[in-house]
Design a protein around this motif. Structure first.
Motif, mmCIF file in Angstrom:
data_model
loop_
_atom_site.group_PDB
_atom_site.id
_atom_site.type_symbol
_atom_site.label_atom_id
_atom_site.label_comp_id
_atom_site.label_asym_id
_atom_site.label_seq_id
_atom_site.Cartn_x
_atom_site.Cartn_y
_atom_site.Cartn_z
ATOM 1 N N GLN A 130 -2.687 -7.322 -1.123
ATOM 2 C CA GLN A 130 -3.389 -6.860 0.063
ATOM 3 C C GLN A 130 -4.249 -5.649 -0.243
ATOM 4 O OE1 GLN A 130 -0.993 -6.536 3.635
ATOM 5 N NE2 GLN A 130 -2.031 -4.621 4.100
ATOM 6 N N GLU A 131 -3.862 -4.828 -1.236
ATOM 7 C CA GLU A 131 -4.563 -3.592 -1.505
ATOM 8 C C GLU A 131 -5.948 -3.825 -2.111
ATOM 9 O OE1 GLU A 131 -1.445 -4.120 -2.009
ATOM 10 O OE2 GLU A 131 -0.495 -2.635 -0.710
ATOM 11 N N ASN A 132 -6.098 -4.858 -2.971
ATOM 12 C CA ASN A 132 -7.374 -5.033 -3.660
ATOM 13 C C ASN A 132 -8.158 -6.226 -3.127
ATOM 14 O OD1 ASN A 132 -6.063 -7.257 -4.693
ATOM 15 N ND2 ASN A 132 -5.636 -6.336 -6.681
ATOM 16 N N THR A 133 -7.826 -6.745 -1.960
ATOM 17 C CA THR A 133 -8.538 -7.879 -1.379
ATOM 18 C C THR A 133 -9.297 -7.417 -0.149
ATOM 19 O OG1 THR A 133 -6.837 -9.404 -2.127
ATOM 20 C CG2 THR A 133 -8.325 -10.186 -0.410
ATOM 21 N N PRO A 134 -10.623 -7.502 -0.139
ATOM 22 C CA PRO A 134 -11.366 -7.121 1.072
ATOM 23 C C PRO A 134 -11.169 -8.149 2.171
ATOM 24 C CG PRO A 134 -12.849 -8.058 -0.568
ATOM 25 C CD PRO A 134 -11.503 -7.944 -1.228
ATOM 26 N N PHE A 135 -11.393 -7.713 3.398
ATOM 27 C CA PHE A 135 -11.243 -8.639 4.516
ATOM 28 C C PHE A 135 -12.509 -9.496 4.633
ATOM 29 C CE2 PHE A 135 -13.297 -4.914 6.267
ATOM 30 C CZ PHE A 135 -14.240 -5.437 7.126
ATOM 31 N N PRO A 136 -12.405 -10.676 5.220
ATOM 32 C CA PRO A 136 -13.585 -11.559 5.361
ATOM 33 C C PRO A 136 -14.567 -11.024 6.394
ATOM 34 C CG PRO A 136 -11.689 -12.512 6.461
ATOM 35 C CD PRO A 136 -11.171 -11.313 5.722
ATOM 36 N N HIS A 137 -15.859 -11.168 6.108
ATOM 37 C CA HIS A 137 -16.902 -10.666 6.993
ATOM 38 C C HIS A 137 -17.392 -11.772 7.918
ATOM 39 C CE1 HIS A 137 -17.809 -7.215 3.949
ATOM 40 N NE2 HIS A 137 -16.650 -7.101 4.567
ATOM 41 N N ASP A 138 -16.457 -12.503 8.445
ATOM 42 C CA ASP A 138 -16.731 -13.544 9.429
ATOM 43 C C ASP A 138 -15.622 -13.468 10.471
ATOM 44 O OD1 ASP A 138 -16.013 -16.563 10.297
ATOM 45 O OD2 ASP A 138 -18.189 -16.355 10.026
ATOM 46 N N THR A 139 -15.972 -13.411 11.760
ATOM 47 C CA THR A 139 -14.963 -13.166 12.792
ATOM 48 C C THR A 139 -13.908 -14.267 12.826
ATOM 49 O OG1 THR A 139 -16.473 -14.193 14.390
ATOM 50 C CG2 THR A 139 -16.486 -11.793 14.253
ATOM 51 N N HIS A 140 -14.332 -15.530 12.635
ATOM 52 C CA HIS A 140 -13.346 -16.611 12.673
ATOM 53 C C HIS A 140 -12.398 -16.522 11.476
ATOM 54 C CE1 HIS A 140 -11.533 -20.470 13.414
ATOM 55 N NE2 HIS A 140 -11.904 -20.911 12.220
ATOM 56 N N LEU A 141 -12.955 -16.287 10.292
ATOM 57 C CA LEU A 141 -12.098 -16.138 9.106
ATOM 58 C C LEU A 141 -11.242 -14.873 9.198
ATOM 59 C CD1 LEU A 141 -14.499 -17.217 6.205
ATOM 60 C CD2 LEU A 141 -12.641 -18.521 7.249
ATOM 61 N N LEU A 142 -11.804 -13.826 9.822
ATOM 62 C CA LEU A 142 -11.033 -12.590 9.980
ATOM 63 C C LEU A 142 -9.827 -12.818 10.896
ATOM 64 C CD1 LEU A 142 -10.677 -9.598 9.460
ATOM 65 C CD2 LEU A 142 -12.250 -9.127 11.353
ATOM 66 N N GLU A 143 -10.019 -13.617 11.954
ATOM 67 C CA GLU A 143 -8.891 -13.939 12.826
ATOM 68 C C GLU A 143 -7.801 -14.683 12.051
ATOM 69 O OE1 GLU A 143 -7.834 -16.515 16.878
ATOM 70 O OE2 GLU A 143 -9.901 -16.411 16.124
ATOM 71 N N ILE A 144 -8.203 -15.658 11.246
ATOM 72 C CA ILE A 144 -7.225 -16.396 10.435
ATOM 73 C C ILE A 144 -6.519 -15.463 9.460
ATOM 74 C CG2 ILE A 144 -6.956 -18.257 8.739
ATOM 75 C CD1 ILE A 144 -9.341 -19.648 10.044
ATOM 76 N N TRP A 145 -7.282 -14.563 8.868
ATOM 77 C CA TRP A 145 -6.722 -13.634 7.874
ATOM 78 C C TRP A 145 -5.701 -12.694 8.519
ATOM 79 C CZ3 TRP A 145 -7.212 -8.239 7.286
ATOM 80 C CH2 TRP A 145 -6.781 -7.740 6.056
ATOM 81 N N ILE A 146 -6.037 -12.155 9.690
ATOM 82 C CA ILE A 146 -5.120 -11.235 10.374
ATOM 83 C C ILE A 146 -3.832 -11.942 10.749
ATOM 84 C CG2 ILE A 146 -4.774 -9.878 12.482
ATOM 85 C CD1 ILE A 146 -7.744 -9.160 12.385
ATOM 86 N N LYS A 147 -3.943 -13.136 11.339
ATOM 87 C CA LYS A 147 -2.741 -13.859 11.737
ATOM 88 C C LYS A 147 -1.914 -14.280 10.528
ATOM 89 C CE LYS A 147 -4.416 -15.515 16.193
ATOM 90 N NZ LYS A 147 -4.692 -16.693 17.063
ATOM 91 N N HIS A 148 -2.586 -14.559 9.419
ATOM 92 C CA HIS A 148 -1.852 -14.901 8.199
ATOM 93 C C HIS A 148 -1.091 -13.691 7.667
ATOM 94 C CE1 HIS A 148 -0.853 -16.522 4.284
ATOM 95 N NE2 HIS A 148 -1.502 -15.517 3.700
ATOM 96 N N GLN A 149 -1.718 -12.515 7.732
ATOM 97 C CA GLN A 149 -1.047 -11.299 7.254
ATOM 98 C C GLN A 149 0.205 -10.994 8.058
ATOM 99 O OE1 GLN A 149 -1.891 -9.350 4.520
ATOM 100 N NE2 GLN A 149 -3.295 -11.045 4.091
#
Length: 504
Positions: free
Chosen positions: A11-30
């Motif tokens: 998690q420390e060296n992975t940037p978040f996705p710059h797309d709102t839909h992918l960001l939602e998936i990423w947050i819920k996955h975390q």
């Protein structure tokens, strides 16, 4: 798709996705699809903005009135998202392009805003603070002095300290501890008084901790101690802001943990656990008397029951003849040896104490009083124990309860049991052996690098007026040397009784 990208990366060296839909998936996955993770969208001009937070962790009223409304009320089509956020009236926003900062912010009660295509996301800390207001101290009750106690809120506790000690030299350092559940810990000290080496010791020990979750300051105190094997506590915990303030003025270091209603004070010597702020609020001769009374009570608490076992087992000759007759009559119907008799009553006392502590307050007090009277009287009538031992056990229990520190009082009570066993084995020699072992053990202990028996060992006569005795305030010009303060003088000596002219 994004989950596949996450494999093999932390998690420390992975940037978040710059797309709102992918960001939602990423947050819920975390957060492993946790049901309290809220992700919503709203339109800002032609831009799509994602809003995410943990339900019940933020103040939704602040989110609606001071974040969303100012953004939605702006009608300029060409304005950027970064420029629009300047209208938000929440102070100290945090812009970040790091995924770990987003997760940490959400966990700490922040709300995340991200605009489609932006390189950075913004976090607003609007955590919902739930907690009680400062109330009267429960475990450290006082007759004189402030009655207010710490709460579970770190910000409220720091405010209480600032209220008691409004000194610009008071310094607060915050450190985040905990490998899984991260929690803020504040180190408090007075910059021009406290020795920097002492502050660095606390700072280094807290920073080097690798622990899942620091639940309370008492847990942190155990992790910071020099010796975790001994029964004697080496770091003092208190729920009184005035006691912490007084300790800081003496050159000590304080530690506050978020979510804990007690503070850590160090270094804390053996004599520190028998001190009370009430000794300072009372006249010096009264304070000295009460402090001496506590030391005598602790000594008798440890000695009385083992002495009873040793005398009745090996040393009848030390009992006066008049008392010997009364003692013989009292024990005539007791079928057990003194050792078993003493252990049985000590065990019953501990059961009553533990039951009284765990039950509700009013019921616990009733159980302690009624249970002690009924069991004591019934034990004598049944011939299980003697009247004299009942008196001795009661005095020993009262002596251990005079200690202001609950941890030290418990340690004293537990220490009594091995001394009773040694008294049953070797009589007075066993008692002396136990006392020698305890003294040697205390001499070897340290508390944050300071000798545990200071100022008795090494002997510092000037510090005895702060620990063993209470002297008048005008004789407390110098701070305790055991803490190695940078500024040794508390005040400039001046006689207030000296008469001066009205124009002086």
């Amino acid at each position: 798709m994004w989950r596949k990208k996450l494999k093999g990366k932390t998690q420390e060296n992975t940037p978040f996705p710059h797309d709102t839909h992918l960001l939602e998936i990423w947050i819920k996955h975390q957060f492993h699809q946790s049901s309290d993770i809220v992700v919503n969208y709203f339109s800002f001009g032609e831009m799509n903005v994602l809003v995410s937070y943990i339900d019940q962790s933020i103040d939704t009223k602040l989110l609606s009135e001071f974040i969303l409304q100012p953004l939605l009320q702006q009608k300029d089509e060409g304005i950027s998202f970064e420029k629009a956020t300047e209208k938000v009236e929440i102070t100290s926003p945090k812009w970040t392009n790091n995924g770990s900062d987003i997760i940490s912010g959400l966990l700490s009660g922040a709300v995340l805003l991200y605009c489609e295509g932006s390189e950075h996301a913004v976090l607003y800390n609007i955590v919902l603070v739930e907690g009680r207001n400062p109330e009267k101290a429960e475990t450290e009750s006082l007759v004189f002095g402030p009655k207010v106690a710490f709460t579970e809120s770190l910000s409220k506790n720091l405010n209480l300290i600032r209220t008691h000690l409004n000194d610009p030299q008071l310094t607060v350092e915050e450190i985040i501890v905990g490998e899984r559940a991260k929690k803020p810990v504040s180190i408090l000290y007075i910059k021009d008084i406290t020795n920097e080496e002492l502050v660095q010791t606390f700072r280094q020990r807290i920073t080097d901790l690798h622990y899942d979750h620091i639940m309370d300051s008492t847990v942190l105190a155990q992790l910071l101690e020099d010796n975790s094997q001994t029964i004697f506590p080496q770091i003092l915990t208190t729920e009184l802001p005035d006691r912490l303030s007084l300790s800081l003025l003496h050159g000590k270091v304080g530690v506050l943990v978020d979510g804990s209603p007690t503070a850590i004070i160090g270094p804390s010597t053996f004599l520190s656990f028998f001190e009370s702020t009430e000794d300072v609020y009372m006249r010096w001769n009264m304070g000295t008397f009460l402090r001496m009374l506590r030391f005598l009570a602790i000594f008798l608490s440890v000695l009385l029951t083992p002495a009873y076992v040793a005398v009745l087992t090996y040393h009848y000759e030390v009992i006066p003849s008049a008392l010997l007759i009364s003692l013989g009559q009292s024990r005539a119907n007791v079928p057990f040896p003194p050792f078993f008799e003493a252990l049985l009553l000590e065990f019953i006392i501990e059961l009553l104490r533990e039951a009284g502590a765990r039950l509700p307050t009013k019921v616990g007090q009733t159980i302690g009083i009624v249970g002690g009277i009924v069991i004591g009287q019934a034990s004598v009538q049944a011939g299980i124990t003697s009247n004299i031992l009942i008196i001795i056990i009661a005095l020993s229990a009262l002596g251990s309860f005079t200690t202001p520190s609950y941890l030290m009082g418990t340690a004293i009570r537990i220490t009594r049991f091995p001394i009773i066993i040694l008294a049953a084995l070797w009589g007075g020699v066993g008692i002396m052996l136990a006392f020698c072992f305890i003294i040697i053990h205390l001499l070897r202990l340290t508390t944050i690098g300071v000798p545990y028996l200071s100022p008795i060992y090494p002997l510092r006569l000037s510090d005895l007026r702060y620990s063993l005795f209470r002297v008048p305030q005008q004789y407390l010009k110098m701070r305790p040397a055991s803490n190695r303060p940078l500024n040794e003088e508390r005040y400039t000596k001046r006689d207030p009784k000296q008469k001066r002219d009205i124009d002086q």
